[in-house]
Design an enzyme around this catalytic site. Sequence first.
Site, PDB file in Angstrom:
ATOM      1  N   ARG A  93      11.482  30.781  18.842  1.00  0.00           N
ATOM      2  CA  ARG A  93      10.679  30.210  17.748  1.00  0.00           C
ATOM      3  C   ARG A  93      11.273  28.866  17.340  1.00  0.00           C
ATOM      4  O   ARG A  93      10.546  27.901  17.080  1.00  0.00           O
ATOM      5  CB  ARG A  93      10.654  31.173  16.548  1.00  0.00           C
ATOM      6  CG  ARG A  93       9.952  30.576  15.331  1.00  0.00           C
ATOM      7  CD  ARG A  93       9.837  31.550  14.172  1.00  0.00           C
ATOM      8  NE  ARG A  93       9.150  30.913  13.045  1.00  0.00           N
ATOM      9  CZ  ARG A  93       8.816  31.528  11.914  1.00  0.00           C
ATOM     10  NH1 ARG A  93       9.082  32.820  11.758  1.00  0.00           N
ATOM     11  NH2 ARG A  93       8.188  30.887  10.956  1.00  0.00           N
ATOM     12  N   ASN A 147       2.055  37.693  17.017  1.00  0.00           N
ATOM     13  CA  ASN A 147       1.477  36.354  17.032  1.00  0.00           C
ATOM     14  C   ASN A 147       1.651  35.700  18.397  1.00  0.00           C
ATOM     15  O   ASN A 147       2.432  36.188  19.214  1.00  0.00           O
ATOM     16  CB  ASN A 147       2.180  35.511  15.964  1.00  0.00           C
ATOM     17  CG  ASN A 147       1.415  35.513  14.650  1.00  0.00           C
ATOM     18  OD1 ASN A 147       0.181  35.475  14.645  1.00  0.00           O
ATOM     19  ND2 ASN A 147       2.150  35.557  13.550  1.00  0.00           N
ATOM     20  N   CYS A 169      -4.121  39.803  10.663  1.00  0.00           N
ATOM     21  CA  CYS A 169      -3.262  38.789  10.060  1.00  0.00           C
ATOM     22  C   CYS A 169      -3.135  39.084   8.571  1.00  0.00           C
ATOM     23  O   CYS A 169      -4.099  39.495   7.938  1.00  0.00           O
ATOM     24  CB  CYS A 169      -3.898  37.417  10.252  1.00  0.00           C
ATOM     25  SG  CYS A 169      -3.022  36.098   9.401  1.00  0.00           S
ATOM     26  N   ASP A 170      -1.921  38.829   8.047  1.00  0.00           N
ATOM     27  CA  ASP A 170      -1.724  39.102   6.619  1.00  0.00           C
ATOM     28  C   ASP A 170      -1.904  37.872   5.725  1.00  0.00           C
ATOM     29  O   ASP A 170      -1.787  37.965   4.519  1.00  0.00           O
ATOM     30  CB  ASP A 170      -0.341  39.718   6.386  1.00  0.00           C
ATOM     31  CG  ASP A 170       0.782  38.752   6.758  1.00  0.00           C
ATOM     32  OD1 ASP A 170       0.506  37.591   7.097  1.00  0.00           O
ATOM     33  OD2 ASP A 170       1.948  39.175   6.693  1.00  0.00           O
ATOM     34  N   HIS A 200      -5.674  32.009  11.346  1.00  0.00           N
ATOM     35  CA  HIS A 200      -4.934  30.877  10.771  1.00  0.00           C
ATOM     36  C   HIS A 200      -5.810  29.614  10.737  1.00  0.00           C
ATOM     37  O   HIS A 200      -5.306  28.494  10.910  1.00  0.00           O
ATOM     38  CB  HIS A 200      -3.628  30.610  11.544  1.00  0.00           C
ATOM     39  CG  HIS A 200      -2.599  31.698  11.333  1.00  0.00           C
ATOM     40  ND1 HIS A 200      -1.331  31.641  11.864  1.00  0.00           N
ATOM     41  CD2 HIS A 200      -2.646  32.863  10.630  1.00  0.00           C
ATOM     42  CE1 HIS A 200      -0.648  32.713  11.510  1.00  0.00           C
ATOM     43  NE2 HIS A 200      -1.425  33.484  10.765  1.00  0.00           N
ATOM     44  N   TYR A 263      -3.034  27.574   6.493  1.00  0.00           N
ATOM     45  CA  TYR A 263      -2.645  27.043   7.804  1.00  0.00           C
ATOM     46  C   TYR A 263      -3.436  25.800   8.200  1.00  0.00           C
ATOM     47  O   TYR A 263      -3.017  25.066   9.105  1.00  0.00           O
ATOM     48  CB  TYR A 263      -2.794  28.122   8.881  1.00  0.00           C
ATOM     49  CG  TYR A 263      -1.589  29.029   8.960  1.00  0.00           C
ATOM     50  CD1 TYR A 263      -0.473  28.673   9.717  1.00  0.00           C
ATOM     51  CD2 TYR A 263      -1.535  30.227   8.253  1.00  0.00           C
ATOM     52  CE1 TYR A 263       0.640  29.482   9.781  1.00  0.00           C
ATOM     53  CE2 TYR A 263      -0.420  31.049   8.315  1.00  0.00           C
ATOM     54  CZ  TYR A 263       0.664  30.667   9.081  1.00  0.00           C
ATOM     55  OH  TYR A 263       1.776  31.463   9.144  1.00  0.00           O
ATOM     56  N   ARG A 283      11.585  26.180   9.940  1.00  0.00           N
ATOM     57  CA  ARG A 283      11.366  27.499   9.347  1.00  0.00           C
ATOM     58  C   ARG A 283      12.152  28.595  10.092  1.00  0.00           C
ATOM     59  O   ARG A 283      12.667  29.515   9.453  1.00  0.00           O
ATOM     60  CB  ARG A 283       9.856  27.796   9.345  1.00  0.00           C
ATOM     61  CG  ARG A 283       9.472  29.152   8.789  1.00  0.00           C
ATOM     62  CD  ARG A 283       9.745  29.285   7.298  1.00  0.00           C
ATOM     63  NE  ARG A 283       9.563  30.658   6.874  1.00  0.00           N
ATOM     64  CZ  ARG A 283      10.181  31.225   5.838  1.00  0.00           C
ATOM     65  NH1 ARG A 283      11.003  30.520   5.075  1.00  0.00           N
ATOM     66  NH2 ARG A 283       9.954  32.485   5.532  1.00  0.00           N
TER      67      ARG A 283
HETATM   68  P1  NAD Z   1      11.605  39.747  15.083  1.00  0.00           P
HETATM   69  O1  NAD Z   1      12.119  38.867  16.177  1.00  0.00           O
HETATM   70  O2  NAD Z   1      12.492  40.154  13.972  1.00  0.00           O
HETATM   71  O3  NAD Z   1      11.052  41.095  15.764  1.00  0.00           O
HETATM   72  C1  NAD Z   1      10.396  41.152  16.956  1.00  0.00           C
HETATM   73  C2  NAD Z   1      10.952  42.272  17.829  1.00  0.00           C
HETATM   74  O4  NAD Z   1      10.151  42.335  19.020  1.00  0.00           O
HETATM   75  C3  NAD Z   1      12.401  42.082  18.282  1.00  0.00           C
HETATM   76  O5  NAD Z   1      13.175  43.198  17.916  1.00  0.00           O
HETATM   77  C4  NAD Z   1      12.298  41.922  19.789  1.00  0.00           C
HETATM   78  O6  NAD Z   1      13.391  42.474  20.490  1.00  0.00           O
HETATM   79  C5  NAD Z   1      11.015  42.673  20.085  1.00  0.00           C
HETATM   80  N1  NAD Z   1      10.393  42.303  21.356  1.00  0.00           N
HETATM   81  C6  NAD Z   1      10.251  41.077  21.891  1.00  0.00           C
HETATM   82  N2  NAD Z   1       9.587  41.148  23.037  1.00  0.00           N
HETATM   83  C7  NAD Z   1       9.295  42.451  23.253  1.00  0.00           C
HETATM   84  C8  NAD Z   1       8.622  43.146  24.283  1.00  0.00           C
HETATM   85  N3  NAD Z   1       8.091  42.494  25.338  1.00  0.00           N
HETATM   86  N4  NAD Z   1       8.513  44.487  24.190  1.00  0.00           N
HETATM   87  C9  NAD Z   1       9.041  45.134  23.125  1.00  0.00           C
HETATM   88  N5  NAD Z   1       9.672  44.531  22.117  1.00  0.00           N
HETATM   89  C10 NAD Z   1       9.801  43.196  22.184  1.00  0.00           C
HETATM   90  O7  NAD Z   1      10.313  39.024  14.534  1.00  0.00           O
HETATM   91  P2  NAD Z   1       9.554  39.131  13.120  1.00  0.00           P
HETATM   92  O8  NAD Z   1       9.741  37.874  12.380  1.00  0.00           O
HETATM   93  O9  NAD Z   1       9.899  40.397  12.452  1.00  0.00           O
HETATM   94  O10 NAD Z   1       8.043  39.139  13.580  1.00  0.00           O
HETATM   95  C11 NAD Z   1       7.512  40.097  14.448  1.00  0.00           C
HETATM   96  C12 NAD Z   1       6.119  39.698  14.868  1.00  0.00           C
HETATM   97  O11 NAD Z   1       5.205  39.867  13.803  1.00  0.00           O
HETATM   98  C13 NAD Z   1       5.978  38.240  15.311  1.00  0.00           C
HETATM   99  O12 NAD Z   1       5.072  38.166  16.382  1.00  0.00           O
HETATM  100  C14 NAD Z   1       5.377  37.587  14.100  1.00  0.00           C
HETATM  101  O13 NAD Z   1       4.746  36.380  14.426  1.00  0.00           O
HETATM  102  C15 NAD Z   1       4.438  38.674  13.700  1.00  0.00           C
HETATM  103  N6  NAD Z   1       3.866  38.590  12.359  1.00  0.00           N
HETATM  104  C16 NAD Z   1       2.530  38.478  12.298  1.00  0.00           C
HETATM  105  C17 NAD Z   1       1.889  38.412  11.102  1.00  0.00           C
HETATM  106  C18 NAD Z   1       0.404  38.230  11.092  1.00  0.00           C
HETATM  107  O14 NAD Z   1      -0.153  37.794  10.129  1.00  0.00           O
HETATM  108  N7  NAD Z   1      -0.290  38.532  12.191  1.00  0.00           N
HETATM  109  C19 NAD Z   1       2.635  38.473   9.924  1.00  0.00           C
HETATM  110  C20 NAD Z   1       4.008  38.586  10.006  1.00  0.00           C
HETATM  111  C21 NAD Z   1       4.621  38.664  11.244  1.00  0.00           C
HETATM  112  C1  G6P Z   2       2.179  34.654   7.524  1.00  0.00           C
HETATM  113  C2  G6P Z   2       1.266  34.649   8.713  1.00  0.00           C
HETATM  114  C3  G6P Z   2       1.966  35.215   9.910  1.00  0.00           C
HETATM  115  C4  G6P Z   2       3.246  34.482  10.180  1.00  0.00           C
HETATM  116  C5  G6P Z   2       4.117  34.499   8.949  1.00  0.00           C
HETATM  117  C6  G6P Z   2       5.320  33.618   9.137  1.00  0.00           C
HETATM  118  O1  G6P Z   2       2.442  35.948   7.113  1.00  0.00           O
HETATM  119  O2  G6P Z   2       0.092  35.363   8.498  1.00  0.00           O
HETATM  120  O3  G6P Z   2       1.103  35.155  11.005  1.00  0.00           O
HETATM  121  O4  G6P Z   2       3.939  35.062  11.255  1.00  0.00           O
HETATM  122  O5  G6P Z   2       3.396  34.016   7.842  1.00  0.00           O
HETATM  123  O6  G6P Z   2       6.212  33.857   8.113  1.00  0.00           O
HETATM  124  P1  G6P Z   2       7.746  33.472   8.241  1.00  0.00           P
HETATM  125  O7  G6P Z   2       8.304  33.946   6.951  1.00  0.00           O
HETATM  126  O8  G6P Z   2       8.262  34.227   9.448  1.00  0.00           O
HETATM  127  O9  G6P Z   2       7.774  32.003   8.423  1.00  0.00           O
HETATM  128 MN    MN Z   3      -0.984  35.597  10.489  1.00  0.00          MN
END
Ligand code: NAD
Ligand code: G6P
Ligand code: MN
Length: 440
Positions: A93, A147, A169-170, A200, A263, A283
């Site tokens: 990231r 994501n 998405c949240d 987004h 976004y 970030r």
């Molecule tokens: P993080 O890195 O703490 O956690 C991700 C985990 O996924 C890690 O433990 C990693 O080892 C694991 N991982 C990576 N590739 C993998 C694979 N191929 N198979 C199994 N496990 C795997 O990240 P985070 O900040 O906690 O975020 C997690 C995800 O949630 C990210 O994709 C983030 O963008 C997403 N997210 C989405 C939203 C949304 O609105 N859609 C909101 C918040 C977070």
């Molecule tokens: C929001 C979005 C997510 C994104 C996150 C990033 O929740 O909906 O898609 O992954 O923000 O937040 P962070 O705290 O990791 O920058």
């Molecule tokens: Mn999102």
Amino acid sequence: MKKFSVVIAGGGSTFTPGIVLMLLANQDRLPLRALKFYDNDGARQETIAEACKIILREQAPDIDFCYTTDPQTAFSDVDFVMAHIRVGKYPMREKDEKIPLRHGVVGQETCGPGGIAYGMRSIGGVLELVDYMQTWSPDAWMLNYSNPAAIVAEATRRLRPTAKILNICDMPIGIEGRMAQILGLQDRKQMITRYYGLNHFGWWHSVEDREGNDLMPALRRYVSEHGYIPPSNDAHTEASWNDTFAKAKDVQALDPATLPNTYLKYYLFPDYVVAHANPERTRANEVMDHREKHVFSACRAIIEAGHSAAGELEIDEHASYIVDLAAAIAFNTQQRMLLIVPNNGAIANFDADAMVEIPCLVGKNGPEPLTVGTIPHFQKGLMSQQVAVEKLVVDAWEQGSYLKLWQAITLSKTVPSASVAKALLDDLIEANKEYWPQLG
Ligand code: NAD
Ligand code: G6P
Ligand code: MN
């Protein structure tokens, strides 16, 4: 009441404890018989899992809990896969954010070239989870937060057309929480909202109270002055997020009839975003220093003490949405929720095969999208450009095509020219060699 089996994929995620706490707080709505964690990084997952094991033992000893890196163990006998993986984790990231900034371009987790690079890594990871689910629990549903959701959703639509996956998405619910505070309402569920766009990349065009009274005029007035900073701003919000919520004021000025997703600032004010960025500290650095450290040290404290009071872990809105969604499917509630689904005519003047974020009724058989109608030229033009970017990324991944990815980056509204796009692409290929398919 039926009890369910859930696997959290990306068990080592910083969001996993919040989801577990939310699941535990909602045992009356979504009772669990089993909970499993799956991750491909066993060591990272273990810390989160050992702490959650203690919490589960204290609060719900009847829920059968295990964690594993073995896909068959993880994906057998489950009703729901709650997925939130980050392929490449925070160090990648950081590169997604810093490489574009070196070229004077927006460096962001899900938007612009950084989001495209992340998409090229995520597609394979998420498809693998879908395949595990279809092999070992073909009746299960995957609720996916991983994501960049827009690109992942286009990839699953195209490459796994029969998969029972819902991409979510949240951000909209986070913003709706702020709208509720601005209006002095107890919570966002007191509002009925209408929203359309891509992930987004969308707009609210109607917000009403439960009696059908129009709340848009008051919201528009407030947001045009303060963005989404509510009157009593909570001190918890980090400065960089505060800036984003405040900047919504300028984004909203472009179409005062609607309320924008935060976004959109990356696409409409990329020069401002770049000018205010620190290319040495983005970030990703903030998240590694704050959320990741906080969650992992809380988990370690819990493990060491052997009881949950030793570490502070928070339950959040992010988690409540995924529980709402699972409960809607489990009990056919027909709850109205924003999901990323094929447009299929819902937005009358937009591509049928675009993945759009729109309200749907959710039940046992999945989502039933609601009609949006015709959207204005401004939104349609922006969305057409962005949806083409997302489709070109999936083309590039599928075909291993350098050209398609160059086109995708060039077409992103965040990128000034094809030459900048090419230089950026070459740097991103180098940084992502371990993760991307070979491009020719
Ligand atoms: P993080 O890195 O703490 O956690 C991700 C985990 O996924 C890690 O433990 C990693 O080892 C694991 N991982 C990576 N590739 C993998 C694979 N191929 N198979 C199994 N496990 C795997 O990240 P985070 O900040 O906690 O975020 C997690 C995800 O949630 C990210 O994709 C983030 O963008 C997403 N997210 C989405 C939203 C949304 O609105 N859609 C909101 C918040 C977070
Ligand atoms: C929001 C979005 C997510 C994104 C996150 C990033 O929740 O909906 O898609 O992954 O923000 O937040 P962070 O705290 O990791 O920058
Ligand atoms: Mn999102």
